[in-house]
Design a protein around this motif. Structure first.
Motif, PDB file in Angstrom:
ATOM      1  N   GLN A  34      47.376  35.989  46.110  1.00  0.00           N
ATOM      2  CA  GLN A  34      48.103  36.804  45.548  1.00  0.00           C
ATOM      3  C   GLN A  34      47.318  38.301  45.475  1.00  0.00           C
ATOM      4  O   GLN A  34      46.140  38.346  45.320  1.00  0.00           O
ATOM      5  CB  GLN A  34      47.424  36.549  43.783  1.00  0.00           C
ATOM      6  CG  GLN A  34      48.170  37.617  42.871  1.00  0.00           C
ATOM      7  CD  GLN A  34      48.515  37.028  41.880  1.00  0.00           C
ATOM      8  OE1 GLN A  34      47.406  36.116  40.769  1.00  0.00           O
ATOM      9  NE2 GLN A  34      48.289  38.287  40.660  1.00  0.00           N
ATOM     10  N   ALA A  35      48.597  39.780  46.152  1.00  0.00           N
ATOM     11  CA  ALA A  35      48.251  40.807  46.199  1.00  0.00           C
ATOM     12  C   ALA A  35      49.429  41.745  45.783  1.00  0.00           C
ATOM     13  O   ALA A  35      49.984  41.282  45.164  1.00  0.00           O
ATOM     14  CB  ALA A  35      48.085  40.622  47.792  1.00  0.00           C
ATOM     15  N   GLY A  36      48.716  42.961  45.508  1.00  0.00           N
ATOM     16  CA  GLY A  36      49.036  43.969  45.043  1.00  0.00           C
ATOM     17  C   GLY A  36      49.965  44.270  46.054  1.00  0.00           C
ATOM     18  O   GLY A  36      51.179  45.123  45.551  1.00  0.00           O
ATOM     19  N   GLY A  37      49.709  44.499  46.933  1.00  0.00           N
ATOM     20  CA  GLY A  37      49.555  44.691  48.400  1.00  0.00           C
ATOM     21  C   GLY A  37      50.934  44.209  48.822  1.00  0.00           C
ATOM     22  O   GLY A  37      51.126  42.866  48.286  1.00  0.00           O
ATOM     23  N   SER A  38      50.892  44.528  50.512  1.00  0.00           N
ATOM     24  CA  SER A  38      51.286  43.469  51.283  1.00  0.00           C
ATOM     25  C   SER A  38      50.461  42.061  51.650  1.00  0.00           C
ATOM     26  O   SER A  38      49.252  42.242  51.434  1.00  0.00           O
ATOM     27  CB  SER A  38      51.705  44.572  52.589  1.00  0.00           C
ATOM     28  OG  SER A  38      52.898  44.907  52.164  1.00  0.00           O
TER      29      SER A  38
END
Length: 105
Positions: free
Chosen positions: A67-71
């Protein structure tokens, strides 16, 4: 098996990695070091079980979820991938959800 990874040039031992607001937590234990920018995680031994970050991430294989806020740019992911940006992975075992493009396979 012991899992050894490098994050921002520092080596850690553990299975579950969380990086939020630049703070690194390994297996539920907050580490003293901080990271910034695109976080590159290199697996030295074993595989990562779970990975969660509020930034973009580049890593090798992950047996669980990412799970990532960016890429997200990973090799194989055994679970699901959820990214605020784009996803570029080899194989994804679960679902893939991204704010941008999704490339895998």
């Amino acid at each position: 098996m012991v899992n050894r990874v490098t994050i921002g040039g520092k080596t850690y031992t553990g299975n579950s990695i969380t990086i939020v607001n630049g703070r690194v937590t390994i297996d539920g234990v907050l580490q003293d070091d901080t990271v910034s920018g695109v976080v590159e995680i290199r697996v030295l031994e074993g595989t990562i079980g779970e990975l969660r970050t509020d930034a973009s991430v580049t890593c090798n294989d992950v047996t669980g979820n990412v799970q990532a806020g960016g890429s997200v740019h990973c090799d194989n992911v055994g679970g699901s991938v959820n990214a605020g940006g784009s996803i570029n992975c080899d194989k994804i075992g679960g679902s893939a959800n991204a704010g941008g493009s999704i490339r895998h396979g």
